[in-house]
Design an enzyme around this catalytic site. Structure first.
Site, mmCIF file in Angstrom:
data_model
loop_
_atom_site.group_PDB
_atom_site.id
_atom_site.type_symbol
_atom_site.label_atom_id
_atom_site.label_comp_id
_atom_site.label_asym_id
_atom_site.label_seq_id
_atom_site.Cartn_x
_atom_site.Cartn_y
_atom_site.Cartn_z
ATOM 1 N N ARG A 30 -104.164 62.173 94.146
ATOM 2 C CA ARG A 30 -103.262 62.867 95.068
ATOM 3 C C ARG A 30 -103.558 64.365 94.982
ATOM 4 N NH1 ARG A 30 -98.950 59.971 97.368
ATOM 5 N NH2 ARG A 30 -98.609 57.923 96.422
ATOM 6 N N HIS A 41 -97.363 55.492 103.366
ATOM 7 C CA HIS A 41 -96.624 55.918 104.549
ATOM 8 C C HIS A 41 -97.396 55.566 105.817
ATOM 9 C CE1 HIS A 41 -94.045 58.083 101.813
ATOM 10 N NE2 HIS A 41 -93.371 58.657 102.786
ATOM 11 N N ARG A 48 -98.113 64.048 105.683
ATOM 12 C CA ARG A 48 -98.500 63.694 104.314
ATOM 13 C C ARG A 48 -99.539 64.677 103.769
ATOM 14 N NH1 ARG A 48 -94.925 61.514 101.965
ATOM 15 N NH2 ARG A 48 -96.212 60.299 100.539
ATOM 16 N N HIS A 90 -101.197 63.391 100.198
ATOM 17 C CA HIS A 90 -102.400 62.600 100.455
ATOM 18 C C HIS A 90 -103.532 63.474 100.981
ATOM 19 C CE1 HIS A 90 -100.830 58.597 99.728
ATOM 20 N NE2 HIS A 90 -99.775 58.878 100.453
#
Length: 339
Positions: free
Chosen positions: A79, A114, A161, A167
């Site tokens: 991440r 997501h 995101r 991400h």
């Protein structure tokens, strides 16, 4: 992968720099794309529009989120918010980026849950809506509009995101593509009218199978808690680390929702038949009920108790939407008509 990750960090920096004034909008979009929203927001809306679509949304949400968990365990995706520090590639020029309250998720990053769950679940919604519009208007333009909104939503969720450093761009793209494929495939076989034993077996099979997979990987020396350690290390605010973003929270949510779906169809096969006005009332009451169910505080220690209660919480969700609220609305409106 270093080059891909590095380019992703600079893209996030550029996106934050250009759109920081829209911070609240990005945070709202990322909440809409949260897999939890598929169960608590999309499911009741879809169900009171079309019972089959509602069941399909819950089914697709649970299976796609479970698969996302398995993929994350296998792919070990980084991440951005922790990779910046761990990579040690930005000594000369530290990227000018910020973290947010939704940044510090504790699971691995690839593919984006997501993006994957949003793509899968909203495919069910837009394909249902597109078919409905085509049958009513026979207009290609109107029936194509939901699909255009689908693409816009996927892009918006993906950018949100990246904006919050949850991400990298490639994780969002792979999540969206995988979710789209799952949405198309899973929505063709919706478990309507299946016996309770099917849902119980499926739910327990996913739960026990995943726990066995976790134990097996641990025995092989694979540390599946590595992402939790990094998230705690690099999150700028300790209170942003939440247990409900942990991988086992996803697992218990999915298994609980599937078992709850079976129970709801067992208590009331076929659901309640309601006209449009009582359906709208049921939707409003269900949404309020699920809001309060979601806000129920759960003890985080011991963790086994938290996960057990989290499991029960999502068993309740289909009962509220399919059985309890429409049943009460039916009794009230039926009695009123009779009088």
């Amino acid at each position: 992968m270093e080059d891909i990750h590095t380019q992703g960090i600079w893209m996030a920096e550029s996106l934050q720099k250009r759109t920081m004034s829209q911070e609240k909008i990005w945070l709202v979009i990322t909440h809409i794309g949260d897999p939890k929203a598929a169960f608590l927001l999309v499911f009741p809306f879809a169900y009171f529009f079309s019972k089959r679509a509602g069941v399909a949304v819950l089914w697709v949400a649970a299976i796609s989120e479970w698969l996302n968990l398995v993929f994350k365990w296998m792919l070990f995706g980084e991440r951005p918010f922790w990779w910046i520090g761990e990579s040690r590639l930005f000594v000369n020029r530290e990227p000018n980026v910020l973290q947010f309250s939704s940044t510090c998720e504790t699971g691995p990053g690839s593919p984006s849950g997501h993006a994957m769950v949003t793509a899968a679940v909203w495919w069910v919604v837009v394909s249902t809506l597109g078919s409905f519009l085509h049958s009513r208007t026979h207009s290609v333009v109107l029936s194509a509009a939901p699909y255009l909104l689908y693409v816009v939503m996927l892009v918006a969720v993906g950018m949100s995101r990246i904006f919050i450093l949850a991400h990298f761009p490639h994780q969002v793209i792979t999540g969206s593509i995988t979710g789209f494929i799952l949405g198309v495939v899973l929505s063709r076989r919706v478990p309507e009218g299946r016996p309770l034993l099917f849902f119980f077996s499926f739910s327990m099979g996913l739960l026990l199978g995943t726990l066995l997979l976790h134990a097996g990987l641990q025995q092989l020396g694979v540390d599946l808690s590595w992402s939790i350690t990094l998230a705690k290390k690099w999150c700028s605010h300790a209170e942003w680390i939440r247990l409900d973003t942990a991988p086992f929270s996803s697992l218990t949510r999915d298994c609980g929702a599937l078992l709850g779906l079976g129970l709801a169809q067992y208590w009331k096969p076929g659901g309640w038949s309601l006209p449009w006005a009582p359906r709208a009332l049921s939707l409003a009451i269900s949404s309020m009920g699920l809001y309060h169910v979601n806000r129920l505080p759960l003890p985080v220690r011991p963790q086994g108790l938290f996960y057990s209660l989290f499991f029960i919480k999502f068993i309740i969700v289909p009962q509220v939407v399919i059985v309890l609220v429409p049943g009460l609305v039916y009794l009230f409106t039926h009695k009123k008509k009779k009088d």
